[in-house]
Scaffold this motif. Structure first.
Motif, PDB file in Angstrom:
ATOM      1  N   VAL A 105       0.902  -1.243   0.098  1.00  0.00           N
ATOM      2  CA  VAL A 105      -0.137   0.127   0.028  1.00  0.00           C
ATOM      3  C   VAL A 105       0.928   1.170  -0.116  1.00  0.00           C
ATOM      4  CG1 VAL A 105      -1.891   1.184   1.364  1.00  0.00           C
ATOM      5  CG2 VAL A 105      -1.781  -1.397   1.437  1.00  0.00           C
ATOM      6  N   ARG A 106       0.853   1.731  -1.291  1.00  0.00           N
ATOM      7  CA  ARG A 106       1.915   3.019  -1.331  1.00  0.00           C
ATOM      8  C   ARG A 106       1.342   4.193  -1.506  1.00  0.00           C
ATOM      9  NH1 ARG A 106       6.444   1.640  -5.875  1.00  0.00           N
ATOM     10  NH2 ARG A 106       6.834   0.132  -3.947  1.00  0.00           N
ATOM     11  N   GLN A 107       1.515   5.174  -0.576  1.00  0.00           N
ATOM     12  CA  GLN A 107       0.679   6.534  -0.538  1.00  0.00           C
ATOM     13  C   GLN A 107       1.647   7.757  -1.236  1.00  0.00           C
ATOM     14  OE1 GLN A 107      -2.533   5.945   0.003  1.00  0.00           O
ATOM     15  NE2 GLN A 107      -2.576   7.751   1.401  1.00  0.00           N
ATOM     16  N   TYR A 108       1.262   8.467  -2.151  1.00  0.00           N
ATOM     17  CA  TYR A 108       1.814   9.494  -2.575  1.00  0.00           C
ATOM     18  C   TYR A 108       1.814  10.941  -1.800  1.00  0.00           C
ATOM     19  CZ  TYR A 108       3.272  12.402  -6.677  1.00  0.00           C
ATOM     20  OH  TYR A 108       4.046  13.454  -7.556  1.00  0.00           O
ATOM     21  N   HIS A 109       2.955  11.572  -1.975  1.00  0.00           N
ATOM     22  CA  HIS A 109       3.297  13.069  -1.183  1.00  0.00           C
ATOM     23  C   HIS A 109       3.787  13.863  -2.187  1.00  0.00           C
ATOM     24  CE1 HIS A 109       1.650  11.496   2.599  1.00  0.00           C
ATOM     25  NE2 HIS A 109       2.163  10.268   2.310  1.00  0.00           N
ATOM     26  N   GLY A 128      -1.589   2.399   8.008  1.00  0.00           N
ATOM     27  CA  GLY A 128      -1.675   1.157   7.365  1.00  0.00           C
ATOM     28  C   GLY A 128      -0.742   1.244   6.056  1.00  0.00           C
ATOM     29  N   ALA A 129      -0.407   2.361   5.529  1.00  0.00           N
ATOM     30  CA  ALA A 129       0.566   2.390   4.492  1.00  0.00           C
ATOM     31  C   ALA A 129       1.831   1.758   4.657  1.00  0.00           C
ATOM     32  CB  ALA A 129       0.768   3.743   3.944  1.00  0.00           C
ATOM     33  N   GLU A 130       2.262   0.870   3.635  1.00  0.00           N
ATOM     34  CA  GLU A 130       3.583   0.146   3.807  1.00  0.00           C
ATOM     35  C   GLU A 130       4.961   0.805   3.304  1.00  0.00           C
ATOM     36  OE1 GLU A 130       3.548  -3.757   2.530  1.00  0.00           O
ATOM     37  OE2 GLU A 130       1.649  -4.119   3.474  1.00  0.00           O
ATOM     38  N   SER A 131       4.603   1.628   2.305  1.00  0.00           N
ATOM     39  CA  SER A 131       5.577   2.566   1.806  1.00  0.00           C
ATOM     40  C   SER A 131       5.023   4.024   1.582  1.00  0.00           C
ATOM     41  CB  SER A 131       6.227   1.815   0.493  1.00  0.00           C
ATOM     42  OG  SER A 131       5.255   1.875  -0.592  1.00  0.00           O
ATOM     43  N   VAL A 132       6.054   4.776   1.225  1.00  0.00           N
ATOM     44  CA  VAL A 132       5.747   6.314   1.025  1.00  0.00           C
ATOM     45  C   VAL A 132       6.229   6.443  -0.658  1.00  0.00           C
ATOM     46  CG1 VAL A 132       6.374   8.666   1.652  1.00  0.00           C
ATOM     47  CG2 VAL A 132       5.638   7.193   3.212  1.00  0.00           C
ATOM     48  N   TRP A 133       5.564   7.186  -1.311  1.00  0.00           N
ATOM     49  CA  TRP A 133       6.170   7.644  -2.825  1.00  0.00           C
ATOM     50  C   TRP A 133       6.122   9.145  -2.675  1.00  0.00           C
ATOM     51  CZ3 TRP A 133       2.429   7.439  -7.556  1.00  0.00           C
ATOM     52  CH2 TRP A 133       3.312   7.925  -8.769  1.00  0.00           C
ATOM     53  N   LEU A 134       7.282   9.724  -2.543  1.00  0.00           N
ATOM     54  CA  LEU A 134       7.540  11.159  -2.359  1.00  0.00           C
ATOM     55  C   LEU A 134       8.289  12.009  -3.386  1.00  0.00           C
ATOM     56  CD1 LEU A 134       7.781  13.354  -0.102  1.00  0.00           C
ATOM     57  CD2 LEU A 134      10.044  12.489   0.312  1.00  0.00           C
ATOM     58  N   ARG A 135       7.467  12.854  -3.767  1.00  0.00           N
ATOM     59  CA  ARG A 135       7.986  13.910  -4.812  1.00  0.00           C
ATOM     60  C   ARG A 135       9.010  14.788  -4.244  1.00  0.00           C
ATOM     61  NH1 ARG A 135       4.738  16.547  -9.934  1.00  0.00           N
ATOM     62  NH2 ARG A 135       6.731  17.383 -10.827  1.00  0.00           N
ATOM     63  N   THR A 136      10.264  15.066  -5.058  1.00  0.00           N
ATOM     64  CA  THR A 136      11.069  16.117  -4.300  1.00  0.00           C
ATOM     65  C   THR A 136      11.549  16.841  -5.654  1.00  0.00           C
ATOM     66  OG1 THR A 136      13.129  14.575  -5.050  1.00  0.00           O
ATOM     67  CG2 THR A 136      12.143  14.370  -2.560  1.00  0.00           C
ATOM     68  N   VAL A 348      -6.624  -7.234  -8.395  1.00  0.00           N
ATOM     69  CA  VAL A 348      -6.950  -8.584  -9.029  1.00  0.00           C
ATOM     70  C   VAL A 348      -5.833  -8.933 -10.162  1.00  0.00           C
ATOM     71  CG1 VAL A 348      -8.797  -9.462 -10.655  1.00  0.00           C
ATOM     72  CG2 VAL A 348      -9.444  -8.401  -8.742  1.00  0.00           C
ATOM     73  N   GLY A 349      -5.432  -7.738 -11.036  1.00  0.00           N
ATOM     74  CA  GLY A 349      -4.476  -7.972 -11.981  1.00  0.00           C
ATOM     75  C   GLY A 349      -3.158  -8.224 -11.590  1.00  0.00           C
ATOM     76  N   GLY A 350      -2.770  -8.168 -10.080  1.00  0.00           N
ATOM     77  CA  GLY A 350      -1.639  -8.854  -9.444  1.00  0.00           C
ATOM     78  C   GLY A 350      -0.652  -7.762  -9.483  1.00  0.00           C
ATOM     79  N   ALA A 351      -0.737  -6.314  -9.185  1.00  0.00           N
ATOM     80  CA  ALA A 351       0.241  -5.356  -9.018  1.00  0.00           C
ATOM     81  C   ALA A 351       1.027  -5.646  -7.639  1.00  0.00           C
ATOM     82  CB  ALA A 351      -0.376  -4.187  -8.861  1.00  0.00           C
ATOM     83  N   THR A 352       1.897  -5.465  -7.552  1.00  0.00           N
ATOM     84  CA  THR A 352       3.195  -5.539  -6.603  1.00  0.00           C
ATOM     85  C   THR A 352       2.829  -4.365  -5.486  1.00  0.00           C
ATOM     86  OG1 THR A 352       4.365  -6.409  -7.991  1.00  0.00           O
ATOM     87  CG2 THR A 352       5.385  -6.082  -5.777  1.00  0.00           C
ATOM     88  N   ALA A 353       2.666  -3.265  -5.878  1.00  0.00           N
ATOM     89  CA  ALA A 353       2.227  -2.078  -5.009  1.00  0.00           C
ATOM     90  C   ALA A 353       0.922  -1.285  -5.928  1.00  0.00           C
ATOM     91  CB  ALA A 353       3.497  -1.134  -4.947  1.00  0.00           C
ATOM     92  N   ILE A 354       0.333  -0.739  -5.129  1.00  0.00           N
ATOM     93  CA  ILE A 354      -0.647  -0.005  -5.570  1.00  0.00           C
ATOM     94  C   ILE A 354      -0.798   1.506  -4.788  1.00  0.00           C
ATOM     95  CG2 ILE A 354      -3.064   0.133  -5.886  1.00  0.00           C
ATOM     96  CD1 ILE A 354      -3.408  -2.766  -5.732  1.00  0.00           C
ATOM     97  N   THR A 355      -0.818   2.606  -5.617  1.00  0.00           N
ATOM     98  CA  THR A 355      -1.192   3.899  -5.343  1.00  0.00           C
ATOM     99  C   THR A 355      -2.622   4.348  -5.589  1.00  0.00           C
ATOM    100  OG1 THR A 355       1.124   4.534  -5.129  1.00  0.00           O
ATOM    101  CG2 THR A 355      -0.474   6.259  -5.194  1.00  0.00           C
ATOM    102  N   VAL A 356      -3.329   4.699  -4.485  1.00  0.00           N
ATOM    103  CA  VAL A 356      -4.661   5.306  -4.746  1.00  0.00           C
ATOM    104  C   VAL A 356      -4.592   6.663  -4.532  1.00  0.00           C
ATOM    105  CG1 VAL A 356      -7.108   5.557  -3.894  1.00  0.00           C
ATOM    106  CG2 VAL A 356      -6.146   3.138  -4.057  1.00  0.00           C
ATOM    107  N   GLN A 357      -5.002   7.580  -5.688  1.00  0.00           N
ATOM    108  CA  GLN A 357      -4.760   8.978  -5.432  1.00  0.00           C
ATOM    109  C   GLN A 357      -5.795   9.423  -4.988  1.00  0.00           C
ATOM    110  OE1 GLN A 357      -2.509  11.479  -8.236  1.00  0.00           O
ATOM    111  NE2 GLN A 357      -2.879   9.925  -9.910  1.00  0.00           N
ATOM    112  N   PRO A 358      -5.567  10.463  -3.914  1.00  0.00           N
ATOM    113  CA  PRO A 358      -7.042  11.094  -3.244  1.00  0.00           C
ATOM    114  C   PRO A 358      -7.879  11.708  -4.335  1.00  0.00           C
ATOM    115  CG  PRO A 358      -4.966  11.596  -2.270  1.00  0.00           C
ATOM    116  CD  PRO A 358      -4.580  10.811  -3.543  1.00  0.00           C
ATOM    117  N   PHE A 359      -9.201  11.608  -3.962  1.00  0.00           N
ATOM    118  CA  PHE A 359     -10.160  11.900  -4.662  1.00  0.00           C
ATOM    119  C   PHE A 359     -10.174  13.855  -5.254  1.00  0.00           C
ATOM    120  CE2 PHE A 359     -12.126  13.241  -0.986  1.00  0.00           C
ATOM    121  CZ  PHE A 359     -12.590  14.293  -1.024  1.00  0.00           C
TER     122      PHE A 359
END
Length: 639
Positions: A105-109, A128-136, A348-359
């Motif tokens: 579960v990867r959250q974008y910042h 509950g996020a497992e990893s952070v995806w950070l823009r620099t 369902v498609g088997g992605a290793t990591a998934i990021t859901v973008q906020p609405f």
């Protein structure tokens, strides 16, 4: 076996036979049922002769030219997908799928305010996020403030994926300095350093030296075994309006180019493959997203097999991101539903990591509430729906297997075109990629305009009185010569924006008079259709109600406050009253008169055009906006 034999068998056997007592239906029986339904719905004329294959009328075509049929059976050819964790890895890159540990579960910042980003990162990890995806960098957290943004984050426990743009080398150095400062060994780090010179070329139009990326790959190989060095980002091609096969073909071509660079620098192919992570878009088109991720693994296996890579190293690392292009600024709450479907499909498609973008992503920088909803969407799929407990749940579906196969072939053909053009870099440089994506975008835009591709809350069922959400704006990014960033709602949202601007003027937003003919039951269907269509461009309506004569209509028109009108009724009443009513409206001052319904060969006198289910909606709405603006301008000039 007869029905009675099946019934006897089920009574004395150990397995419940749900078909016991029933004769199995035949394909021809199904076709007869399809024929009957098509005639009832009007898709097939009642007096027409029975077509040999009536289901062909239900077929649709994807933006890759793949025909989606109404029924798939065991007779449809498709290759064996293999087993999870084994070549061709269609079913999953790991033998156990996500059963043992779920997906990442990867959250974008991307908030440039370091304090806010730090607070939201910690909230995500605690939630509950497992990893952070950070823009620099210039549009994200400043590189020198990386330590402040990651304050309190255990780098040895949570994964970190960087989105550093062109500053990937210095951002990686800062991360490694920070890890050393916190006594975190390189072996404990996991994530991705985010080098992607080809993605930068696509985004900016400028070529970038790949040498620093190759150097980072060598450092990951020797000192950072848990880190990917390079992101193979397909989002640039998706965001430019490309199709699923085009996104896949470009991603595979980028992967191959990176493989060449790394192997030429002395890294074995098996090791080089493990240093790459593929990033792909997940959309609300559930089945296509599932098929795309499955096809991506199959394509990558084919590439690595041709390179002589051993089977154990041919599984693809996939990061699925819910599409930015599908999100809308108006009625953004619907984005929650879109993202939930996309995340479901990615899982369902088997992605290793998934990021859901906020609405609220299209509106600016997300707030805490939208981030929590994005995070909890995945928590629900993992912990309540238990999607991770089944390996490749779509496997064996005749439709999904056929779609996976056809999508893989379409993507492979595009990949071969890119290779024949000299590789992805050369194709980007020559404009070949941009030209191909532009052609697809225009087809997609046409489908959106005619509403064969629908956007709930925007091109269908808009909420005219909605109160817009406000968010802090993102930093303005400089214009580049790279691939454009598009959203499917752009044309409709520009019209809504213009209507909102007009609403601040004395004359108000555009308004159209619905000239309803006859009783309520006669005109309601087309009046409702027209009201919904006009609302997609922020246009108000004034309805005449039940009318018996042209004089009744013009009396209501006189108090409607507009000189734009649409006739709404049944074909029978149109034959009796359309021409007289249109003429009366013209005489009463109507500047534009349209008729709701399928176009006639010869429109009635006084009618300028038609409003129907295949109208080019943005073009029609633009004309109405322009007519309204010219009327209000003339009114101001005379006053």
């Amino acid at each position: 076996m007869t029905a009675s034999e099946r019934s006897t068998s089920s009574e004395h056997g150990d397995r419940l036979d749900l078909m016991a007592g029933f004769e199995p239906p035949t394909h021809e029986q199904w076709r007869k049922q399809v024929d009957q339904v098509l005639r009832r719905t009007g898709l097939l004329a009642r007096e027409a002769s029975a077509p040999e294959q009536p289901e062909r009328l239900l077929e649709t075509e994807t933006h890759d030219g793949i025909t989606v049929r109404a029924l798939y059976t065991h007779r449809d050819p498709h290759p064996c997908p293999g087993l999870p964790g084994l070549a061709p890895f269609t079913r999953h890159s790991r033998a156990v799928g996500a059963v043992d540990r779920g997906w990442d579960v990867r959250q974008y910042h991307d908030d440039p305010d370091t304090d806010t980003t730090n607070r939201e990162i910690l909230a995500d990890l605690e939630g509950g996020a497992e990893s952070v995806w950070l823009r620099t960098g210039s549009a994200g957290v400043p590189v020198r403030e990386l330590g402040d943004a990651l304050h309190g984050m255990r780098l040895d426990l949570a994964g970190l994926v960087l989105q550093p743009g062109e500053h990937y080398a210095e951002t990686a150095e800062e991360l490694l300095r920070l890890a050393a400062e916190r006594d975190v060994p390189g072996e404990a780090l996991r994530g991705n350093l985010g080098a992607d010179p080809l993605g930068l070329h696509a985004r900016t139009g400028e070529e970038h030296d790949p040498a620093p990326a190759v150097e980072l790959a060598h450092r990951c190989r020797t000192h950072l075994p848990g880190m990917h060095a390079i992101s193979v980002d397909g989002l640039a091609y998706h965001d430019a309006g490309g199709s699923d096969a085009e996104e896949l073909g470009c991603a595979v071509a980028a992967g191959v180019e990176y493989l060449r660079l790394l192997t030429e620098s002395g890294i074995p192919t098996a090791t080089a493959a493990g240093l790459l992570e593929f990033r792909l878009a997940a959309t609300v088109d559930q089945f296509t997203t599932v098929a795309k991720l499955r096809a991506a693994r199959r394509l990558w296996d084919r590439v690595l097999r041709a390179c002589g890579t051993p089977e154990h190293a041919r599984g693809q690392h996939q990061h699925a991101v819910t599409s930015t292009a599908m999100l809308t600024r108006y009625d953004p709450w619907v984005n929650m539903l879109r993202s939930a479907v996309a995340a479901f499909a990615a899982a369902v498609g088997g992605a290793t990591a998934i990021t859901v973008q906020p609405f609220d992503t299209p509106l600016g920088l997300p707030d805490s509430f939208s981030r929590r909803i994005a995070r909890n969407t995945q928590a629900l799929l993992l912990d309540e729906a238990h999607l991770g407990r089944v390996i490749d749940p779509a496997g064996g579906s005749y439709y999904v297997e056929s779609l996976t196969d056809e999508l893989a072939h379409a993507a492979w053909n595009w990949f071969r075109e890119l290779e024949a053009a000299g590789g992805l870099s050369a194709a980007l440089r020559s404009g070949r990629v941009a030209e191909r994506l532009e052609t697809t975008w225009q087809r997609r835009r046409e489908a959106l305009a005619h509403r064969t591709d629908q956007l709930t809350g925007v091109s269908e069922y808009p909420e005219p009185g909605e109160r817009p959400l406000r968010r802090r704006p993102r930093p303005t990014e400089p214009e580049t010569g790279g691939l454009p960033r598009r959203r499917y709602a752009d044309d409709y949202e520009k019209l809504r924006d213009e209507a909102e601007r007009m609403a601040e003027l004395p004359e108000g937003r555009p308004r159209v008079f619905l000239a309803t003919l006859g009783p309520l039951a006669t005109h309601t269907a087309r009046a409702s259709f027209t009201r919904n269509l006009l609302a997609t461009g922020g246009v108000e309506t004034y309805e005449a109600g039940e009318t018996d004569t042209a004089e009744d209509v013009t009396a209501e028109f006189a108090v409607s406050g507009t000189d734009l009108a649409v006739l709404c009724s049944s074909e029978e009443l149109y034959a009796e009253r359309a021409e007289a009513t249109a003429t009366a409206l013209r005489q009463a001052g109507a500047r534009l008169v349209l008729l709701a319904g399928p176009p006639w060969e010869e429109p009635p006198a006084g009618v300028d055009g038609f409003v129907h289910s295949r109208s080019d909606v943005p073009r029609l709405l633009t004309e109405i906006h322009q007519q309204w603006a010219s009327t209000t301008d003339a009114s101001r000039a005379t006053s």
